[in-house]
Enzyme design. Structure first.
Site, PDB file in Angstrom:
ATOM      1  N   LYS A 221      -0.156   2.468  -3.023  1.00  0.00           N
ATOM      2  CA  LYS A 221       0.324   3.720  -3.624  1.00  0.00           C
ATOM      3  C   LYS A 221       1.134   4.556  -2.644  1.00  0.00           C
ATOM      4  O   LYS A 221       1.084   4.374  -1.433  1.00  0.00           O
ATOM      5  CB  LYS A 221      -0.854   4.505  -4.210  1.00  0.00           C
ATOM      6  CG  LYS A 221      -1.321   3.859  -5.528  1.00  0.00           C
ATOM      7  CD  LYS A 221      -2.297   4.674  -6.316  1.00  0.00           C
ATOM      8  CE  LYS A 221      -2.598   3.940  -7.638  1.00  0.00           C
ATOM      9  NZ  LYS A 221      -3.695   4.550  -8.383  1.00  0.00           N
ATOM     10  N   ARG A 255      -9.757  -1.626  -7.015  1.00  0.00           N
ATOM     11  CA  ARG A 255      -8.629  -2.167  -7.798  1.00  0.00           C
ATOM     12  C   ARG A 255      -7.449  -2.414  -6.864  1.00  0.00           C
ATOM     13  O   ARG A 255      -6.902  -1.467  -6.303  1.00  0.00           O
ATOM     14  CB  ARG A 255      -8.269  -1.148  -8.901  1.00  0.00           C
ATOM     15  CG  ARG A 255      -7.150  -1.575  -9.816  1.00  0.00           C
ATOM     16  CD  ARG A 255      -6.843  -0.461 -10.815  1.00  0.00           C
ATOM     17  NE  ARG A 255      -5.804  -0.852 -11.748  1.00  0.00           N
ATOM     18  CZ  ARG A 255      -4.507  -0.779 -11.487  1.00  0.00           C
ATOM     19  NH1 ARG A 255      -4.079  -0.305 -10.337  1.00  0.00           N
ATOM     20  NH2 ARG A 255      -3.623  -1.174 -12.385  1.00  0.00           N
TER      21      ARG A 255
HETATM   22  C1  PT1 Z   1      -6.038   3.603 -10.975  1.00  0.00           C
HETATM   23  C2  PT1 Z   1      -4.913   3.020 -11.642  1.00  0.00           C
HETATM   24  C3  PT1 Z   1      -5.154   2.404 -12.897  1.00  0.00           C
HETATM   25  N1  PT1 Z   1      -3.661   3.038 -11.123  1.00  0.00           N
HETATM   26  C4  PT1 Z   1      -7.429   2.953 -12.758  1.00  0.00           C
HETATM   27  N2  PT1 Z   1      -6.414   2.381 -13.434  1.00  0.00           N
HETATM   28  C5  PT1 Z   1      -2.641   2.498 -11.826  1.00  0.00           C
HETATM   29  N3  PT1 Z   1      -8.685   2.935 -13.286  1.00  0.00           N
HETATM   30  C6  PT1 Z   1      -2.892   1.896 -13.075  1.00  0.00           C
HETATM   31  C7  PT1 Z   1       1.731   5.927  -6.525  1.00  0.00           C
HETATM   32  O1  PT1 Z   1       1.380   7.052  -6.156  1.00  0.00           O
HETATM   33  O2  PT1 Z   1      -5.921   4.197  -9.808  1.00  0.00           O
HETATM   34  N4  PT1 Z   1      -7.252   3.558 -11.544  1.00  0.00           N
HETATM   35  N5  PT1 Z   1      -4.124   1.858 -13.583  1.00  0.00           N
HETATM   36  C8  PT1 Z   1      -1.256   2.529 -11.257  1.00  0.00           C
HETATM   37  N6  PT1 Z   1      -0.736   3.855 -11.208  1.00  0.00           N
HETATM   38  C9  PT1 Z   1      -0.077   4.372 -10.095  1.00  0.00           C
HETATM   39  C10 PT1 Z   1      -0.172   5.722  -9.793  1.00  0.00           C
HETATM   40  C11 PT1 Z   1       0.630   3.535  -9.241  1.00  0.00           C
HETATM   41  C12 PT1 Z   1       0.420   6.242  -8.641  1.00  0.00           C
HETATM   42  C13 PT1 Z   1       1.241   4.031  -8.104  1.00  0.00           C
HETATM   43  C14 PT1 Z   1       1.121   5.389  -7.785  1.00  0.00           C
HETATM   44  O3  PT1 Z   1       2.510   5.211  -5.888  1.00  0.00           O
END
Ligand code: PT1
Length: 277
Positions: A221, A255
């Site tokens: 992230k 995850r």
């Molecule tokens: C998470 C999650 C998810 N993240 C759960 N499900 C994502 N339960 C998708 C960035 O800041 O943390 N928990 N499903 C992916 N979402 C992101 C959000 C990907 C922020 C990247 C960022 O780079």
């Protein structure tokens, strides 16, 4: 602590690794639908061989700036791959969606967990999850993916995220979700600044004490991108450090994209810790 879904059980006395399987169109080759399913399946199989015990399947991107996806598009992306994994791999399947119908059809196709970044707040979602009667992950998010990173704002991020998760778990239990089926998630990167994310990561233990298993998703992230000045393909070390910080405080589901490496971190920790239940 044991998680149960249908006839399956998952031992949460030690951390379990959830491998990320994106089935958004940009994730795989566009050599037709069969080739896409085949590529996604091979990726899932590789993650299971590396030690993932859960595969999280998402047909809607929720990265910052992502657009919504139509129902039929999302269904067509996720259902065939759920069926294939259910038939051919020995793992849990999690369906990453906020849509009522994708939850219902995903569980019908073989998903064991509903993972909803919107914590069952979309129309019909809570009811669908009650009916599905499988474990659900409730995540905190401020705003919506398209705009959530524009101005994250908290007085006390740890207290506010904790308050949200307490209220939401209570509402879900009242609606008929079994308490033993609830997993909580602090929602890293979902309407949070760099400092908000690290304050939450450091406070993981304060969420463990709510009594629900905590899922942590920090893999690749932008919190590491910003802190370390690394682009998305160069965030492995940061992500592993983040996973370790979460596991040391008691987070039970991690995850990740990089399963083999995270399993190594988990094993190192296991050698010095008996993970608390
Ligand atoms: C998470 C999650 C998810 N993240 C759960 N499900 C994502 N339960 C998708 C960035 O800041 O943390 N928990 N499903 C992916 N979402 C992101 C959000 C990907 C922020 C990247 C960022 O780079």
């Amino acid at each position: 602590m044991i998680l149960t879904s249908g006839k399956k059980t998952l031992n949460l006395n030690q951390p379990q690794i959830m491998g990320i399987l994106n089935v958004t169109p940009d994730s795989f080759s566009d050599g037709g639908q069969y080739a896409q399913i085949d590529n996604a399946f091979k990726h899932a199989r590789e993650m299971v061989e590396q030690g993932a015990t859960i595969i999280d399947i998402g047909g809607e991107s929720t990265r910052p700036g992502a657009e919504d996806v139509l129902l039929n598009e999302e269904l067509n992306r996720v259902v065939p791959i759920i069926e294939r994994i259910k038939n051919e791999l020995d793992c849990w399947i999690s369906i990453d969606t906020s849509k009522e119908i994708v939850m219902t059809e995903g569980v019908k196709a073989g998903a064991d967990i509903i993972n909803d970044v919107r914590a069952l707040r979309e129309e019909g979602a809570l009811n669908a999850a009650v009916e599905a009667n499988v474990p659900v992950c409730l995540m905190h998010m401020q705003g919506q993916p398209r705009s959530m990173q524009s101005a994250p704002d908290y007085h006390d991020v740890v207290a506010e995220v904790r308050h949200f998760l307490i209220e939401r778990t209570e509402q879900c239990i009242k609606a008929g979700i079994k308490a033993e089926n609830i997993i909580i998630d602090l929602g890293f990167g979902f309407g949070k600044s760099l400092q908000h994310n690290f304050d939450l990561l450091n406070a993981t233990q304060q969420f463990i004490s709510l009594g629900f298993p905590v899922l942590t998703g920090v893999s690749r992230k932008s919190m590491f991108g910003q802190l370390l000045n690394r682009d998305i393909n160069d965030r492995l070390a940061g992500s592993l450090a983040g996973a370790m910080i979460a596991m040391q405080q008691g987070s039970k589901i991690i995850r990740v994209h990089d399963v083999a490496e995270t399993v190594d971190v988990m094993k190192v920790l296991q050698q010095i810790n008996t993970f608390k239940s």
